[in-house]
Design a protein around this motif. Structure first.
Motif, PDB file in Angstrom:
ATOM      1  N   LEU A   1      -2.598  -9.671   0.661  1.00  0.00           N
ATOM      2  CA  LEU A   1      -2.240  -9.778  -0.669  1.00  0.00           C
ATOM      3  C   LEU A   1      -2.600  -8.643  -1.331  1.00  0.00           C
ATOM      4  N   ASN A   2      -1.629  -7.559  -1.414  1.00  0.00           N
ATOM      5  CA  ASN A   2      -1.860  -6.457  -2.114  1.00  0.00           C
ATOM      6  C   ASN A   2      -1.779  -6.769  -3.676  1.00  0.00           C
ATOM      7  N   LYS A   3      -2.178  -5.340  -4.074  1.00  0.00           N
ATOM      8  CA  LYS A   3      -2.084  -5.211  -5.842  1.00  0.00           C
ATOM      9  C   LYS A   3      -2.833  -6.322  -6.474  1.00  0.00           C
ATOM     10  N   GLN A   4      -3.844  -6.771  -5.838  1.00  0.00           N
ATOM     11  CA  GLN A   4      -4.900  -8.003  -6.262  1.00  0.00           C
ATOM     12  C   GLN A   4      -5.368  -7.640  -7.926  1.00  0.00           C
ATOM     13  N   ASP A   5      -5.559  -6.344  -8.053  1.00  0.00           N
ATOM     14  CA  ASP A   5      -5.810  -5.930  -9.430  1.00  0.00           C
ATOM     15  C   ASP A   5      -4.958  -6.380 -10.382  1.00  0.00           C
ATOM     16  N   LEU A   6      -3.542  -6.624  -9.955  1.00  0.00           N
ATOM     17  CA  LEU A   6      -2.788  -7.005 -11.121  1.00  0.00           C
ATOM     18  C   LEU A   6      -2.336  -8.415 -11.210  1.00  0.00           C
ATOM     19  N   ALA A   7      -3.207  -9.225 -10.246  1.00  0.00           N
ATOM     20  CA  ALA A   7      -2.948 -10.600 -10.168  1.00  0.00           C
ATOM     21  C   ALA A   7      -4.048 -11.371 -10.665  1.00  0.00           C
TER      22      ALA A   7
ATOM     23  N   LEU B   1      -6.284  -7.070  -1.478  1.00  0.00           N
ATOM     24  CA  LEU B   1      -6.654  -5.717  -1.363  1.00  0.00           C
ATOM     25  C   LEU B   1      -5.802  -5.011  -2.669  1.00  0.00           C
ATOM     26  N   ASP B   2      -6.514  -3.869  -2.920  1.00  0.00           N
ATOM     27  CA  ASP B   2      -5.879  -3.118  -4.001  1.00  0.00           C
ATOM     28  C   ASP B   2      -6.051  -1.588  -3.727  1.00  0.00           C
ATOM     29  N   ALA B   3      -5.392  -0.771  -4.409  1.00  0.00           N
ATOM     30  CA  ALA B   3      -5.505   0.652  -4.042  1.00  0.00           C
ATOM     31  C   ALA B   3      -6.888   1.249  -4.298  1.00  0.00           C
ATOM     32  N   SER B   4      -7.653   0.331  -5.049  1.00  0.00           N
ATOM     33  CA  SER B   4      -9.009   0.960  -5.591  1.00  0.00           C
ATOM     34  C   SER B   4      -9.960   1.075  -4.269  1.00  0.00           C
TER      35      SER B   4
ATOM     36  N   ILE C   1       7.667  -6.047   2.028  1.00  0.00           N
ATOM     37  CA  ILE C   1       8.657  -5.621   1.381  1.00  0.00           C
ATOM     38  C   ILE C   1       8.739  -4.058   0.609  1.00  0.00           C
ATOM     39  N   PRO C   2       9.798  -3.698   0.077  1.00  0.00           N
ATOM     40  CA  PRO C   2       9.738  -2.317  -0.461  1.00  0.00           C
ATOM     41  C   PRO C   2       8.856  -2.571  -2.041  1.00  0.00           C
ATOM     42  N   ASN C   3       8.112  -1.425  -2.169  1.00  0.00           N
ATOM     43  CA  ASN C   3       7.454  -1.235  -3.430  1.00  0.00           C
ATOM     44  C   ASN C   3       6.044  -2.001  -3.403  1.00  0.00           C
ATOM     45  N   VAL C   4       5.600  -2.677  -2.269  1.00  0.00           N
ATOM     46  CA  VAL C   4       4.482  -3.490  -2.283  1.00  0.00           C
ATOM     47  C   VAL C   4       3.150  -2.747  -2.039  1.00  0.00           C
ATOM     48  N   GLY C   5       3.425  -1.482  -1.997  1.00  0.00           N
ATOM     49  CA  GLY C   5       2.348  -0.685  -1.772  1.00  0.00           C
ATOM     50  C   GLY C   5       1.898  -0.274  -0.520  1.00  0.00           C
ATOM     51  N   LYS C   6       2.867  -0.394   0.412  1.00  0.00           N
ATOM     52  CA  LYS C   6       2.348  -0.037   1.752  1.00  0.00           C
ATOM     53  C   LYS C   6       2.165   1.403   2.172  1.00  0.00           C
ATOM     54  N   SER C   7       3.232   2.330   1.473  1.00  0.00           N
ATOM     55  CA  SER C   7       2.632   3.829   1.687  1.00  0.00           C
ATOM     56  C   SER C   7       1.290   4.114   1.141  1.00  0.00           C
ATOM     57  N   THR C   8       1.177   3.544   0.053  1.00  0.00           N
ATOM     58  CA  THR C   8      -0.458   4.002  -0.642  1.00  0.00           C
ATOM     59  C   THR C   8      -1.484   3.742   0.442  1.00  0.00           C
ATOM     60  N   LEU C   9      -1.139   2.109   0.940  1.00  0.00           N
ATOM     61  CA  LEU C   9      -2.335   1.766   1.714  1.00  0.00           C
ATOM     62  C   LEU C   9      -2.305   2.453   3.319  1.00  0.00           C
TER      63      LEU C   9
HETATM   64  P1  GDP Z   1       5.953   0.949  -0.780  1.00  0.00           P
HETATM   65  O1  GDP Z   1       7.206   1.174  -1.195  1.00  0.00           O
HETATM   66  O2  GDP Z   1       5.448  -0.222  -0.385  1.00  0.00           O
HETATM   67  O3  GDP Z   1       5.369   2.133   0.262  1.00  0.00           O
HETATM   68  O4  GDP Z   1       4.875   1.132  -2.099  1.00  0.00           O
HETATM   69  P2  GDP Z   1       4.199   2.506  -2.633  1.00  0.00           P
HETATM   70  O5  GDP Z   1       2.821   2.637  -1.948  1.00  0.00           O
HETATM   71  O6  GDP Z   1       5.043   3.542  -2.858  1.00  0.00           O
HETATM   72  O7  GDP Z   1       3.590   1.848  -4.010  1.00  0.00           O
HETATM   73  C1  GDP Z   1       4.647   1.330  -4.933  1.00  0.00           C
HETATM   74  C2  GDP Z   1       3.955   1.446  -6.351  1.00  0.00           C
HETATM   75  O8  GDP Z   1       2.756   0.318  -6.651  1.00  0.00           O
HETATM   76  C3  GDP Z   1       3.431   2.671  -6.753  1.00  0.00           C
HETATM   77  O9  GDP Z   1       3.517   3.010  -7.969  1.00  0.00           O
HETATM   78  C4  GDP Z   1       1.892   2.537  -6.263  1.00  0.00           C
HETATM   79  O10 GDP Z   1       1.208   3.556  -7.059  1.00  0.00           O
HETATM   80  C5  GDP Z   1       1.735   1.324  -6.748  1.00  0.00           C
HETATM   81  N1  GDP Z   1       0.587   0.596  -6.040  1.00  0.00           N
HETATM   82  C6  GDP Z   1       0.282   0.623  -4.817  1.00  0.00           C
HETATM   83  N2  GDP Z   1      -0.770  -0.368  -4.235  1.00  0.00           N
HETATM   84  C7  GDP Z   1      -1.210  -0.739  -5.554  1.00  0.00           C
HETATM   85  C8  GDP Z   1      -2.235  -1.673  -6.148  1.00  0.00           C
HETATM   86  O11 GDP Z   1      -3.174  -2.069  -4.974  1.00  0.00           O
HETATM   87  N3  GDP Z   1      -2.392  -1.667  -7.265  1.00  0.00           N
HETATM   88  C9  GDP Z   1      -1.731  -1.095  -8.327  1.00  0.00           C
HETATM   89  N4  GDP Z   1      -1.881  -1.675  -9.345  1.00  0.00           N
HETATM   90  N5  GDP Z   1      -0.790  -0.469  -8.125  1.00  0.00           N
HETATM   91  C10 GDP Z   1      -0.293  -0.267  -6.667  1.00  0.00           C
END
Ligand code: GDP
Length: 321
Positions: free
Chosen positions: A57-63, A86-89, A122-130
């Motif tokens: 469960l990503n972006k937990q900081d927003l949930a 998990l989250d990006a922090s 799914i797109p924008n879920v934060g996969k590239s960031t992780l």
């Molecule tokens: P992808 O399309 O799944 O590869 O998603 P990205 O890694 O490009 O992330 C999409 C957006 O979500 C970007 O603006 C990231 O900065 C943001 N993001 C990614 N992970 C997190 C997280 O854990 N918390 C928050 N608040 N934002 C995140």
């Protein structure tokens, strides 16, 4: 109008996942912690059936942390499944992910039987960031660099005996649960031209009014929201935050853009848009609607195939001889 978005590159991703699957030991699926049911991909479930699964469960900081805990318990209770948030922090998430995968496939590991893990979402879920965090300084295998790595995948070596195959974001061809389509669009998973801002914002506000009305009130300095419809709240946001249209009407399009933007950026604070109970109901309703649609389709095809009564050009052989 239900939202559908399954462009050509997602067909390619589906194919790549299907081809890779036989040699995969564990599938990591990234979910959006704000929509932990709607962001789970039923097509992926079909493609990876029987494989040990790690739900992140990503972006937990927003949930909403309480909701995250109950969704984690739900996934954790499923056979062959582990779940973590998990989250990006988290700058060093590898240790937790590797440990969970090793628990799921204890017989894999070591140079002779390296662990092969597929990561999807799914797109924008934060996969590239992780994946970038996981990769650290290490260079990913470039697409096409290695035999057997398709253009749609990347292979990351997390440890000598731990390979991670990254896949591009994928949705599914028919989003049968209508509210899920809207919430996915709100999260940024759906292409910009495949949805209407106002419809998405209204669905978003419906869920916010159910679960986090106080956040809307605080953010937009609104009065008592009890009994107000999603449309009335959107109009109020327009009045507060956007120039009025001629005639003094609120700018609903601008208001919708503001609501969606504020949700995406976390300006509402930590919010979860769906409870497990609610999502289960949506699933049941969608199943019912699908069954009804299928029954209508069968009835139509029966009518089409029916032999016309005698005397109207039909000849079923009846009454002969
Ligand atoms: P992808 O399309 O799944 O590869 O998603 P990205 O890694 O490009 O992330 C999409 C957006 O979500 C970007 O603006 C990231 O900065 C943001 N993001 C990614 N992970 C997190 C997280 O854990 N918390 C928050 N608040 N934002 C995140």
């Amino acid at each position: 109008m239900p939202i559908q978005w399954f462009p050509g590159h997602m067909h390619a991703t589906r194919k790549a996942i299907a081809e890779r699957m036989p040699e995969i030991d564990v599938v990591i699926e990234l979910l959006d912690a704000r929509l932990p049911g709607s962001s789970a991909n039923p097509l992926l479930a079909e493609l990876t059936r029987g494989k040990p699964a790690l739900k992140v469960l990503n972006k937990q900081d927003l949930a909403d942390p309480q909701q995250t805990a109950s969704w984690l318990a739900h996934y954790q209770a499923q056979a062959g499944t582990r779940a973590l948030a998990l989250d990006a922090s988290d700058t060093a998430p590898a240790r937790r992910l590797i440990a969970a995968c090793r628990e799921l496939a204890p017989l894999r590991g070591g140079m002779a039987k390296p662990m092969r893990v597929l990561i999807c979402g799914i797109p924008n879920v934060g996969k590239s960031t992780l994946v970038n965090t996981l990769r650290g300084g290490k260079r990913a295998a470039k697409t096409g660099d290695e035999a057997g790595i398709t253009k749609t995948e990347q292979r990351i070596v997390l440890a000598d005996d731990f390979y991670l195959f990254d896949t591009p974001g994928m949705l599914w061809p028919r989003i049968a649960i209508e509210p899920s389509g809207y919430l996915l669009a709100a999260s940024g998973a759906v292409g910009r031209n495949a949805y209407d801002d106002e419809e998405v914002a209204l669905a978003l506000l419906t869920q916010m009014l159910r679960h986090h009305a106080d956040r809307l009130r605080d953010r937009y300095k609104l009065g008592d929201l009890a009994g107000l419809s999603d449309e009335a709240v959107l109009a109020d946001i327009g009045r507060k935050r956007a120039p009025l249209l001629s005639g003094g009407l609120p700018h609903m399009q601008k208001a919708a853009e503001i609501a969606i933007h504020d949700f995406r950026s976390g300006a509402w604070g930590p919010v979860t848009l769906e409870t497990l109970q609610e999502f289960t109901q949506w699933q049941a309703q969608a199943k019912l609607l699908d069954a009804e649609r299928e029954a209508r389709r069968a009835a139509r095809s029966n009518t089409k195939n029916q032999v016309p009564p005698r005397g109207q050009g039909g000849d079923d052989g009846a009454g002969k001889g």
